[in-house]
Motif scaffolding. Structure first.
Motif, PDB file in Angstrom:
ATOM      1  N   GLY A   3       0.818  -1.208   0.000  1.00  0.00           N
ATOM      2  CA  GLY A   3       0.000   0.000   0.000  1.00  0.00           C
ATOM      3  C   GLY A   3       0.852   1.258   0.000  1.00  0.00           C
ATOM      4  O   GLY A   3       0.568   2.215  -0.733  1.00  0.00           O
ATOM      5  N   LEU A   6       2.394   1.842  -3.440  1.00  0.00           N
ATOM      6  CA  LEU A   6       1.417   2.364  -4.392  1.00  0.00           C
ATOM      7  C   LEU A   6       1.134   3.842  -4.149  1.00  0.00           C
ATOM      8  O   LEU A   6       1.049   4.633  -5.102  1.00  0.00           O
ATOM      9  CB  LEU A   6       0.125   1.548  -4.302  1.00  0.00           C
ATOM     10  CG  LEU A   6       0.185   0.123  -4.846  1.00  0.00           C
ATOM     11  CD1 LEU A   6      -1.068  -0.653  -4.475  1.00  0.00           C
ATOM     12  CD2 LEU A   6       0.379   0.131  -6.359  1.00  0.00           C
ATOM     13  N   ILE A   7       0.993   4.228  -2.884  1.00  0.00           N
ATOM     14  CA  ILE A   7       0.735   5.630  -2.561  1.00  0.00           C
ATOM     15  C   ILE A   7       1.928   6.500  -2.946  1.00  0.00           C
ATOM     16  O   ILE A   7       1.772   7.593  -3.521  1.00  0.00           O
ATOM     17  CB  ILE A   7       0.425   5.781  -1.050  1.00  0.00           C
ATOM     18  CG1 ILE A   7      -0.960   5.213  -0.731  1.00  0.00           C
ATOM     19  CG2 ILE A   7       0.489   7.244  -0.630  1.00  0.00           C
ATOM     20  CD1 ILE A   7      -2.099   5.940  -1.409  1.00  0.00           C
ATOM     21  N   SER A  45      -2.483   3.740  -9.791  1.00  0.00           N
ATOM     22  CA  SER A  45      -1.847   3.411  -8.519  1.00  0.00           C
ATOM     23  C   SER A  45      -2.785   3.693  -7.345  1.00  0.00           C
ATOM     24  O   SER A  45      -2.840   2.917  -6.379  1.00  0.00           O
ATOM     25  CB  SER A  45      -0.552   4.216  -8.362  1.00  0.00           C
ATOM     26  OG  SER A  45       0.178   3.784  -7.243  1.00  0.00           O
ATOM     27  N   ALA A  49      -4.149   1.023  -4.641  1.00  0.00           N
ATOM     28  CA  ALA A  49      -4.010   1.194  -3.188  1.00  0.00           C
ATOM     29  C   ALA A  49      -5.368   1.081  -2.499  1.00  0.00           C
ATOM     30  O   ALA A  49      -5.485   0.479  -1.424  1.00  0.00           O
ATOM     31  CB  ALA A  49      -3.368   2.541  -2.883  1.00  0.00           C
ATOM     32  N   TYR A  52      -6.389  -2.485  -2.433  1.00  0.00           N
ATOM     33  CA  TYR A  52      -5.580  -3.209  -1.445  1.00  0.00           C
ATOM     34  C   TYR A  52      -6.119  -2.982  -0.032  1.00  0.00           C
ATOM     35  O   TYR A  52      -6.202  -3.926   0.773  1.00  0.00           O
ATOM     36  CB  TYR A  52      -4.129  -2.731  -1.544  1.00  0.00           C
ATOM     37  CG  TYR A  52      -3.168  -3.480  -0.660  1.00  0.00           C
ATOM     38  CD1 TYR A  52      -2.744  -4.769  -0.992  1.00  0.00           C
ATOM     39  CD2 TYR A  52      -2.664  -2.909   0.508  1.00  0.00           C
ATOM     40  CE1 TYR A  52      -1.858  -5.471  -0.187  1.00  0.00           C
ATOM     41  CE2 TYR A  52      -1.777  -3.600   1.316  1.00  0.00           C
ATOM     42  CZ  TYR A  52      -1.376  -4.872   0.966  1.00  0.00           C
ATOM     43  OH  TYR A  52      -0.500  -5.559   1.779  1.00  0.00           O
TER      44      TYR A  52
END
Length: 279
Positions: A3, A6-7, A45, A49, A52
């Motif tokens: 996570g 992705l952030i 992305s 996230a 996820y």
């Protein structure tokens, strides 16, 4: 870890997109396509996230602090999904997701109107970047592990099978005021559990659960609608700021009016639903 990656990637891609849009506005060639690629990469992305985090909630991955604090395996599916936006970190994540999706529509809208795309999307993506900073590691991060800071968990929320492990007693405490037995979750305990073949999501059996006030049908509808309105309100701001950049103070009103009216209608409806829920 996934996570946070992705952030972070979404933030870097959005900053790249801002720079490319700025260069496009300044007259550089072949930068517009890179600006669009950067924005699309950031959006993908962000969606990843969000998915996820939702999966972590649905699969009860209590090793995440956010999942433990706001969800529980006893919740119905609809209410469990709504725990995505139950806490501040999740609400920021929802805001970012809806803003990024709104930006895709805005990109298509402005790309057909002269040089509007470079100016408007530059400001809009800048606003998105500020929101991404809010959920980056170290701030309101929904992907922080529960052991990143020592956390005391009621023994009733733990899997009783693993309480017989010899080292657990070293992490047990009693709360004199409430009489509860607590276990201190920290990095050391996580390491010892891992050495014994026990993952933290198996060791923690139950989460704290949703605030009883929020355990309501309207929790599934009201906040998402509210944040759709918040996301859409970024668009007139981007148009207004883009007008300031070019010193063109007339056309932007007409161009942003559909977004403004739609956003205000959605916000108004969300407020009425919130009032109905409250009373």
């Amino acid at each position: 870890m996934v996570g946070n990656i992705l952030i972070t990637f979404a933030l870097l891609a959005s900053v790249f997109s801002i720079i490319m849009y700025y260069l496009t506005y300044k007259g550089y060639s072949n930068t517009l396509k890179f600006a669009r690629i950067g924005y699309h990469a950031s959006t993908i992305s962000i969606i990843g996230a969000s998915a996820y985090l939702l999966n972590a909630l649905l699969s009860h991955q209590y090793q995440f602090k956010y999942v433990y604090n706001y969800s529980n395996s006893d919740l119905s599916l609809g209410i469990l999904i709504s725990t995505f936006w139950a806490g501040q970190e999740g609400r920021f994540m929802l805001w970012i997701l809806l803003t990024a999706i709104s930006g895709l529509i805005l990109l298509e809208y402005t790309s057909k109107r002269g040089d509007l795309e470079s100016r408007v999307m530059m400001i809009f993506t800048l606003a998105l970047s500020f929101l991404l900073i809010m959920v980056s590691p170290g701030l309101k991060n929904p992907f922080a592990f529960i052991w990143s800071e020592p956390t005391f968990i009621d023994i009733k929320n733990l899997n009783q099978t693993y309480l017989t492990l010899p080292f657990i007693q070293d992490f047990m405490f009693s709360d004199g005021s409430s009489g509860k037995s607590l276990v201190k979750i920290n990095e050391q305990l996580v390491g010892l559990l891992a050495n014994s073949g026990v993952t933290l999501d198996k060791f923690i059996a139950y989460g704290t659960g949703l605030n009883p006030i929020l355990n309501n049908f309207w929790m599934q509808i009201h906040p998402p609608m509210l944040f759709v309105g918040f996301s859409m309100s970024t668009v007139p701001f981007a148009f207004a700021f883009a007008a300031l950049i070019k010193n063109d103070y007339r056309d932007w009103v007409k161009q942003s009016l559909p977004w403004l009216l739609s956003g205000m209608m959605i916000l108004g409806l969300a407020i009425m639903l919130g009032g109905y829920w409250a009373y």
